[in-house]
Design a protein around this motif. Structure first.
Motif, PDB file in Angstrom:
ATOM      1  N   LYS A   1       6.531   2.027 -14.377  1.00  0.00           N
ATOM      2  CA  LYS A   1       6.178   2.886 -15.504  1.00  0.00           C
ATOM      3  C   LYS A   1       6.921   2.445 -16.748  1.00  0.00           C
TER       4      LYS A   1
ATOM      5  N   LYS B   1       0.831  -1.204   0.000  1.00  0.00           N
ATOM      6  CA  LYS B   1       0.000   0.000   0.000  1.00  0.00           C
ATOM      7  C   LYS B   1       0.869   1.259   0.000  1.00  0.00           C
TER       8      LYS B   1
ATOM      9  N   ARG C   1       4.312   5.747  -5.499  1.00  0.00           N
ATOM     10  CA  ARG C   1       4.280   5.818  -6.963  1.00  0.00           C
ATOM     11  C   ARG C   1       3.226   6.843  -7.436  1.00  0.00           C
ATOM     12  N   GLU C   2       2.094   6.828  -6.764  1.00  0.00           N
ATOM     13  CA  GLU C   2       1.030   7.774  -7.130  1.00  0.00           C
ATOM     14  C   GLU C   2       1.478   9.215  -6.948  1.00  0.00           C
ATOM     15  N   LYS C   3       2.336   9.447  -5.938  1.00  0.00           N
ATOM     16  CA  LYS C   3       2.843  10.791  -5.658  1.00  0.00           C
ATOM     17  C   LYS C   3       4.106  11.117  -6.449  1.00  0.00           C
ATOM     18  N   ASN C   4       4.486  10.202  -7.361  1.00  0.00           N
ATOM     19  CA  ASN C   4       5.609  10.417  -8.292  1.00  0.00           C
ATOM     20  C   ASN C   4       6.974  10.518  -7.622  1.00  0.00           C
TER      21      ASN C   4
ATOM     22  N   ALA D   1       2.490   1.765  -3.431  1.00  0.00           N
ATOM     23  CA  ALA D   1       1.490   2.284  -4.368  1.00  0.00           C
ATOM     24  C   ALA D   1       1.274   3.779  -4.146  1.00  0.00           C
ATOM     25  N   TYR D   2       1.237   4.188  -2.895  1.00  0.00           N
ATOM     26  CA  TYR D   2       1.066   5.612  -2.579  1.00  0.00           C
ATOM     27  C   TYR D   2       2.252   6.425  -3.100  1.00  0.00           C
TER      28      TYR D   2
END
Length: 346
Positions: free
Chosen positions: A342, A290, A296-299, A293-294
């Motif tokens: 990515k 989790k 990665r979402e925040k780059n 994933a967070y």
């Protein structure tokens, strides 16, 4: 007289349950709230007993109380039917004595314990019943004396049985992954990071634990000090039965790690922690997944962590994609490339 005596006999199981309801309702939250106080004020006792109570689940503890209530009820019914009250006397005196043990605990700890209110209520019944028995010579003093000894021993032995029953129940009803909720930490829960940070400290020798004072060391305290005040601070917790049982959190520290030029500035460093009872159940992996994933979402481009070389979690980090980028005397230094996914998709 005998009708009044019968009422007093039947009241014992009810008074017992009233007393134990307070323990069932409040013991878990009391341990969580007073863990630090007990560890600092009574380190030896806390080291020996605190972990045992922390491992008890509320349902498991309830099962133990139910066993005691059923046994007490059987003794009460058999006494009334047979007219033989010596066994009941032993249980009554054991219960009476154990109330004074709670009072001693309360005096020593010098704060509320989850039993003390109903202890005083139960004492009213016990003192009245004891005076009633003595004044009416229902039992001789030797019978009362030996009943006290026998009752105390019986309660002690049954307490051991009840705890074994609790352990068996908790083992048979291990918390499944589907019962674990993973969510963001709430602002009012930030203080719990101190306990989680201590659980994250790797203990090489279970018989010689590193004391909680390690949390004051700058190299440890930097992971939790004023957490939530930096913009990149982020924490996920695992929850079950409304209790936080573990967590993973990241913050950007930007301290220099010699020889590791591959670590980019503004790389979040993660810490993961689970209370002992919940380890080796896949919960740590879910927390890390989790968190990854967070990030990665925040780059974020990388994630970094340090782990003791002897820590079983090393394998988990490898399975999640972390690689070794260095080491020191005690730790492996590991990094995860957060851009990899990515690249794979493109």
């Amino acid at each position: 007289m005998m009708m009044n005596f019968s009422i007093l006999i039947w009241l014992l199981p009810l008074v017992f349950m009233l007393h134990d309801f307070e323990e069932i309702i409040f013991f878990k939250s009391w341990i969580e709230k007073n863990r630090n106080y007990l560890s600092e004020k009574y380190p030896k006792l806390a080291k020996r007993f605190l972990s045992r109570f922390e491992d008890l689940s509320v349902p498991g503890f309830t099962i133990a109380v139910a066993e005691e209530f059923i046994l007490l009820s059987i003794i009460t019914v058999c006494s009334v039917i047979s007219g033989y009250y010596l066994v009941w006397l032993g249980v009554f005196m054991g219960f009476f004595i154990h109330l004074f043990i709670h009072i001693v605990q309360w005096i020593i700890i010098k704060r509320y314990i989850p039993a003390i209110y109903t202890t005083f209520i139960s004492l009213i019944y016990c003192i009245f019943t004891f005076i009633y028995l003595v004044e009416r010579s229902i039992f001789t003093m030797p019978e009362i004396l030996w009943g006290s000894v026998a009752g105390f021993i019986l309660i002690a032995l049954n307490l051991i049985l009840a705890h074994k029953l609790t352990g068996w129940f908790d083992k048979k009803n291990k918390i499944m992954k589907s019962n674990i909720i993973i969510r963001e930490i709430k602002p009012e829960e930030i203080y719990k990071l101190e306990d989680l940070m201590y659980e994250a400290v790797f203990q090489r020798d279970p018989h010689n634990l590193i004391p909680r004072s390690v949390l004051k060391f700058p190299e440890v305290n930097m992971y939790i000090k004023d957490f939530g005040t930096q913009k990149d601070d982020y924490c996920l917790v695992a929850e079950t039965d409304r209790q936080v049982i573990g967590g993973v959190w990241v913050r950007i520290l930007n301290y220099k790690v010699d020889g590791l030029e591959s670590i980019l500035p503004d790389t979040p460093e993660s810490v993961i922690s689970l209370f002992k009872k919940y380890r080796n159940k896949g919960i740590g992996t879910r927390l890390m997944q989790k968190m990854i994933a967070y990030l990665r979402e925040k780059n974020y481009k990388q994630a970094f962590l340090k782990v003791e070389k002897e820590n079983y979690a090393v394998k988990m980090y490898q399975n999640l994609g972390f690689i070794f980028i260095g080491e020191n005397q005690d730790d492996y230094l590991m990094m995860l490339n957060l851009e990899k996914k990515k690249h794979e998709r493109s």
